[in-house]
Scaffold this motif. Structure first.
Motif, short mmCIF file in Angstrom:
data_model
loop_
_atom_site.label_atom_id
_atom_site.label_comp_id
_atom_site.label_asym_id
_atom_site.label_seq_id
_atom_site.Cartn_x
_atom_site.Cartn_y
_atom_site.Cartn_z
N LEU A 1 0.84 -1.21 0.00
CA LEU A 1 0.00 0.00 0.00
C LEU A 1 0.87 1.26 0.00
O LEU A 1 0.63 2.20 -0.77
N ALA A 2 1.89 1.27 0.85
CA ALA A 2 2.80 2.42 0.92
C ALA A 2 3.50 2.63 -0.42
O ALA A 2 3.58 3.76 -0.93
N ALA A 3 3.99 1.53 -1.01
CA ALA A 3 4.70 1.63 -2.30
C ALA A 3 3.76 2.12 -3.40
O ALA A 3 4.14 2.96 -4.24
N ARG A 4 2.53 1.64 -3.38
CA ARG A 4 1.57 2.03 -4.43
C ARG A 4 1.19 3.50 -4.31
O ARG A 4 1.07 4.21 -5.32
N LEU A 5 0.98 3.97 -3.08
CA LEU A 5 0.65 5.38 -2.88
C LEU A 5 1.79 6.28 -3.34
O LEU A 5 1.57 7.30 -4.01
N LYS A 6 3.00 5.88 -3.01
CA LYS A 6 4.16 6.68 -3.42
C LYS A 6 4.32 6.68 -4.94
O LYS A 6 4.65 7.71 -5.55
N ALA A 7 4.04 5.52 -5.56
CA ALA A 7 4.11 5.44 -7.03
C ALA A 7 3.05 6.34 -7.66
O ALA A 7 3.31 7.05 -8.65
N LEU A 8 1.86 6.34 -7.07
CA LEU A 8 0.77 7.18 -7.58
C LEU A 8 1.14 8.66 -7.50
O LEU A 8 0.94 9.43 -8.45
N LEU B 1 -7.02 5.65 6.64
CA LEU B 1 -7.28 7.07 6.38
C LEU B 1 -6.55 7.95 7.40
O LEU B 1 -5.91 8.94 7.04
N ALA B 2 -6.62 7.57 8.68
CA ALA B 2 -5.94 8.34 9.72
C ALA B 2 -4.43 8.32 9.51
O ALA B 2 -3.74 9.33 9.69
N ASP B 3 -3.88 7.17 9.10
CA ASP B 3 -2.43 7.05 8.87
C ASP B 3 -1.99 7.89 7.67
O ASP B 3 -0.93 8.51 7.69
N ILE B 4 -2.79 7.89 6.61
CA ILE B 4 -2.46 8.68 5.43
C ILE B 4 -2.43 10.17 5.79
O ILE B 4 -1.52 10.91 5.40
N ILE B 5 -3.42 10.59 6.57
CA ILE B 5 -3.47 11.99 6.99
C ILE B 5 -2.26 12.32 7.87
O ILE B 5 -1.60 13.35 7.70
N ALA B 6 -1.95 11.41 8.81
CA ALA B 6 -0.83 11.64 9.74
C ALA B 6 0.51 11.70 9.01
O ALA B 6 1.44 12.38 9.46
N SER B 7 0.62 11.02 7.87
CA SER B 7 1.89 11.00 7.14
C SER B 7 2.21 12.35 6.48
O SER B 7 3.36 12.63 6.16
N ALA B 8 1.18 13.18 6.26
CA ALA B 8 1.32 14.49 5.62
C ALA B 8 1.92 14.39 4.20
O ALA B 8 2.54 15.32 3.72
N LYS B 9 1.73 13.24 3.55
CA LYS B 9 2.26 13.05 2.20
C LYS B 9 1.22 13.32 1.11
O LYS B 9 1.56 13.41 -0.06
N LEU C 1 -1.65 -0.61 16.18
CA LEU C 1 -0.26 -0.86 15.80
C LEU C 1 -0.16 -0.99 14.28
O LEU C 1 -0.76 -1.88 13.68
N SER C 2 0.60 -0.07 13.69
CA SER C 2 0.77 -0.04 12.24
C SER C 2 2.07 0.71 11.96
O SER C 2 2.47 1.58 12.74
N ARG C 3 2.72 0.40 10.86
CA ARG C 3 3.92 1.14 10.47
C ARG C 3 3.72 1.86 9.13
O ARG C 3 4.68 2.20 8.45
N LEU C 4 2.45 2.08 8.77
CA LEU C 4 2.16 2.71 7.48
C LEU C 4 2.66 4.15 7.44
O LEU C 4 3.22 4.59 6.42
N VAL C 5 2.50 4.91 8.52
CA VAL C 5 2.96 6.30 8.54
C VAL C 5 4.46 6.36 8.28
O VAL C 5 4.95 7.14 7.45
N ASP C 6 5.22 5.50 8.98
CA ASP C 6 6.68 5.47 8.79
C ASP C 6 7.05 5.08 7.36
O ASP C 6 7.99 5.63 6.77
N ARG C 7 6.33 4.12 6.81
CA ARG C 7 6.64 3.68 5.44
C ARG C 7 6.37 4.80 4.44
O ARG C 7 7.12 4.97 3.47
N LEU C 8 5.29 5.56 4.65
CA LEU C 8 4.98 6.65 3.74
C LEU C 8 6.00 7.79 3.87
O LEU C 8 6.29 8.49 2.91
N ARG C 9 6.54 7.91 5.09
CA ARG C 9 7.55 8.96 5.32
C ARG C 9 8.97 8.46 5.05
O ARG C 9 9.94 9.16 5.32
#
Length: 729
Positions: free
Chosen positions: A297-304, A470-478, A719-727
């Motif tokens: 998910l993190a890789a796909r969002l960054k690719a997008l 959704l909360a993690d995507i918002i928290a990532s500020a990406k 517990l999730s590491r999505l924010v870190d992965r997006l950042r």
């Protein structure tokens, strides 16, 4: 007739005279037994399989008084008692219990084999050919008839010896077939995963009875698997290694070294992924599937986000004009800013509370993309949310699973990077409900040249599944996030919406506290301290007062939302109480402690792609065949059949959980709040419950419980590491 004390365990021995009812789907039986020591026949009821009149039984159970049928014996366990004397064996076989054996053949068999006759049939059927009139073909027929008759009976006895209720027999036979006993003996832990109603602790107890030692690697891995599954069920993407060791020791007496060895073996077999310590200072253990979903998910969002957006030749003035022309609505400055961003960014998040114009913005995005001849795909996580999205846009909207072409036979999605969705823009409503796994599959199937618009209210409860995307995507500020804060005039007139925003901001509610039920208003609080009085008030409100005061149907327009399952004001008890009042039909089907009746309001509990019914769908039982254990549920005009073994997918829906209500709106909502609900009293839960009501919201309970909910604004972090992965951390 002798009357016995109910609830006292007793044992009866006797001969089965007749079977008055038998359901082949779940083996529920009503029969008449003639006890050896009594002239009075006894009605016995319970889960019993493969019985024939004439068989001798030993039954353990309790006496009970049925309101309609009087005294009967409720079976908890039973055993068939095979005769061991030659004359008794002859009578047993003469009764026609075994196909292919009549009176003459029975006499010849007993003459030849005497007291060993039944053992010969069961263990050495080839010897039957020694009897006149029995050739190889007939011997095979007799052997098969014996096996067919005794395989289920044998499984029943086996289940009782390992401590499982005979009520599970039908489900186990359906899942495993004739090999059920062998499968359970090989891997008893499968029971918890495959059979509804069997917990991991029950399966562990079965394993111990079958001789699996506490220290065996098989058991330790099963315990690790269970602990990770529980963590995922609680919404976490992973469990920390430290916590896993702690729980393994505490719950299952497994040493940290043994747990670590199990984790290493499961990592080596690629069932688990172990990640080094992150900012949370602990190593993380993921299920392989969830690790793939989060990293993917993190890789796909960054690719997008890396794909440039071609400039669109339309300015703010033209946007306003196009929207006004198509929809006859005027956008606020806040909405216009968000709409411009959607056109100029690859991905955008729109969030805001009720009445802030999220719906208008979705319609406007649609209108603009249509003006630009772009293909828009509208999607939502649930069937109800998709229907609502379709109603507001007047265009077809899909559940995410349907849009992705979920194939229930393979368990895979038809849409993926090699067969992507056909869309220039993907709008996902109620995005706060989408878990990590589903969002991963959605984004990997989305063309990287399309626009992504995630619309949701992050103050609502997080998804039922793991993660908090959704909360993690918002928290990532990406990704650009647009907060809609302006409450529109018509919404300012709604006490429900205005109070929802007060809850959101932690401000005191502006509400009427009732002392008289008849004075119920659009948004009010009825103070009741005793849980039973809360229940009584809910019954009055939902069946008489709200229907009369607001001209609403008590069945279809009013929904009770409770924070928890147990307790007087919990979902289980409220459903039973409301069922008695709203649907007192005496005839019903009982399954695993629940009784369903024609006319009942029910909810489907898990996604069933074969039936095209999804978790949280609410329908009404329209037809019932009690004899064959069948019923039909109407979901918005579509009839769906259920067999009795599928009824664990249904529950009564007069009262449902707040979680299950997400994505839905109801004309009237009643919410019990008692201090019994303390573990779950949170501000976002109260907010979510309130925002489900369109016209009427009534809170019933104690001021203390309401204050506890308002004060608790620290929902447990997932517990999730999505924010870190997006950042990229």
């Amino acid at each position: 007739m002798t009357h016995h004390t109910p609830s006292t365990q007793s044992t009866l021995e006797g001969r089965l005279e007749r079977i008055t009812f038998f359901n082949p789907e779940n083996h529920y039986t009503i029969a008449v037994l003639k006890p050896h020591q009594s002239q009075n026949p006894v009605t016995v009821v319970g889960f019993m399989a493969a019985l024939r009149p004439g068989e001798a039984l030993k039954i353990t159970g309790t006496w009970e008084i049925h309101p309609r049928f009087g005294q009967q014996f409720k079976v908890s366990s039973y055993a068939t008692v095979l005769p061991d004397a030659s004359e008794d064996i002859r009578k047993y076989l003469e009764a026609g219990i075994i196909k292919g054996i009549g009176p003459a053949t029975a006499q010849r068999l007993v003459n030849r084999f005497g007291p060993d006759t039944l053992d010969i049939i069961a263990q050495h059927p080839q010897k039957l050919c020694e009897v006149d009139g029995i050739g190889k073909a007939k011997a095979a027929v007799i052997a098969k008839a014996w096996n067919d008759h005794h395989v289920i009976d044998s499984l029943m006895q086996f289940l009782q010896t390992i401590g499982l209720k005979s009520a599970f027999c039908a489900k186990i036979i359906k899942a495993y077939g004739r090999d059920a006993k062998a499968i359970i003996q090989t891997n008893p832990y499968r029971l918890a995963h495959d059979i509804a109603g069997i917990s991991f602790f029950m399966a562990d107890a079965v394993a111990k009875k079958l001789g699996v030692a506490e220290t065996e690697p098989e058991r330790i891995q099963a315990c690790v698997r269970h602990l990770i599954a529980q963590s995922v069920k609680d919404g976490h993407m992973f469990v920390s290694l430290e916590r896993l060791h702690e729980l393994s020791q505490q719950l299952f007496n497994i040493t940290p070294d043994a747990a670590a060895a199990a984790v290493s073996a499961m990592v080596a077999s690629e069932e688990l992924v172990l990640e080094a310590a992150g900012e949370d200072n602990s190593a993380a253990i993921f299920l392989k599937t969830l690790h793939l979903a989060e990293t993917g998910l993190a890789a796909r969002l960054k690719a997008l986000l890396s794909v440039p957006v071609p400039p669109i030749d339309i300015d703010a003035e033209n946007i306003l004009h196009a929207v006004q022309k198509k929809l006859t609505i005027k956008l606020s400055a806040e909405q216009l800013k968000a709409l411009e961003a959607i056109l100029s960014h690859r991905a955008v998040v729109i969030t805001g509370g009720p009445g802030t114009g999220k719906t208008t913005l979705i319609r406007s995005v649609n209108a603009i993309f249509e003006t630009l001849s772009k293909q828009v795909l509208l999607a939502a996580p649930t069937g109800r949310a998709a229907r609502r999205l379709s109603e507001i846009t007047r265009r077809e909207a899909w559940t995410i699973h349907k849009a992705l072409g979920y194939n229930f036979e393979t368990g895979h999605f038809d849409r993926h990077p090699d067969n992507p969705l056909e869309a220039d823009a993907l709008i996902v409503d109620e995005a706060s409900m989408v878990d990590t796994l589903l969002m991963f599959h959605l984004l990997r199937a989305m063309p990287l040249t399309a626009h992504l618009v995630l619309v949701g209210d992050i103050f609502q409860l997080p998804p039922v599944g793991p993660g908090n995307v959704l909360a993690d995507i918002i928290a990532s500020a990406k990704i650009p996030v647009y907060y809609l804060n302006q409450i529109f005039r018509q919404s300012q007139e709604s006490p429900i919406i205005m109070n929802a925003h007060r809850v959101r901001q932690g401000n005191p509610l502006n509400l009427t506290t009732l002392t008289d039920l008849a004075a119920v208003s659009e948004f009010c609080f009825l103070e009741e301290h005793h849980p039973q009085k809360v229940v009584d008030a809910i019954v009055e409100l939902s069946t008489r007062i709200i229907p009369q005061r607001f001209s609403l149907d008590p069945f279809s327009d009013i929904q009770v939302l409770s924070p928890m399952h147990k307790g007087a004001a919990g979902i289980i008890n409220l459903n039973q109480v409301l069922q008695k009042v709203l649907n007192p039909n005496p005839a019903g089907l009982e399954n695993m402690g629940s009784t369903f009746r024609p006319g009942d309001k029910v909810m489907h509990l898990k996604n069933n792609y074969q039936k095209d019914v999804f978790n949280g769908d609410i329908g009404v039982i329209t037809a019932m065949d009690r004899k064959n254990g069948l019923l039909s549920v109407d979901y918005d005009g579509r009839s769906v059949p259920y067999e009795i073994t599928e009824m664990d997918e249904l529950t009564l829906a007069y009262a449902i959980s707040v979680h299950k209500s997400q994505g839905s709106e109801y004309p009237a909502v009643i919410v019990p709040l008692t201090t019994q609900h303390f573990p779950l009293l949170q501000r976002n839960l109260l907010y979510t419950a309130m925002t489900r009501g369109e016209k009427v919201v009534v809170l019933v309970g104690s001021t203390k419980a309401l204050q506890l909910a308002m004060a608790n604004d620290k929902p447990r972090r997932r517990l999730s590491r999505l924010v870190d992965r997006l950042r990229d951390r």
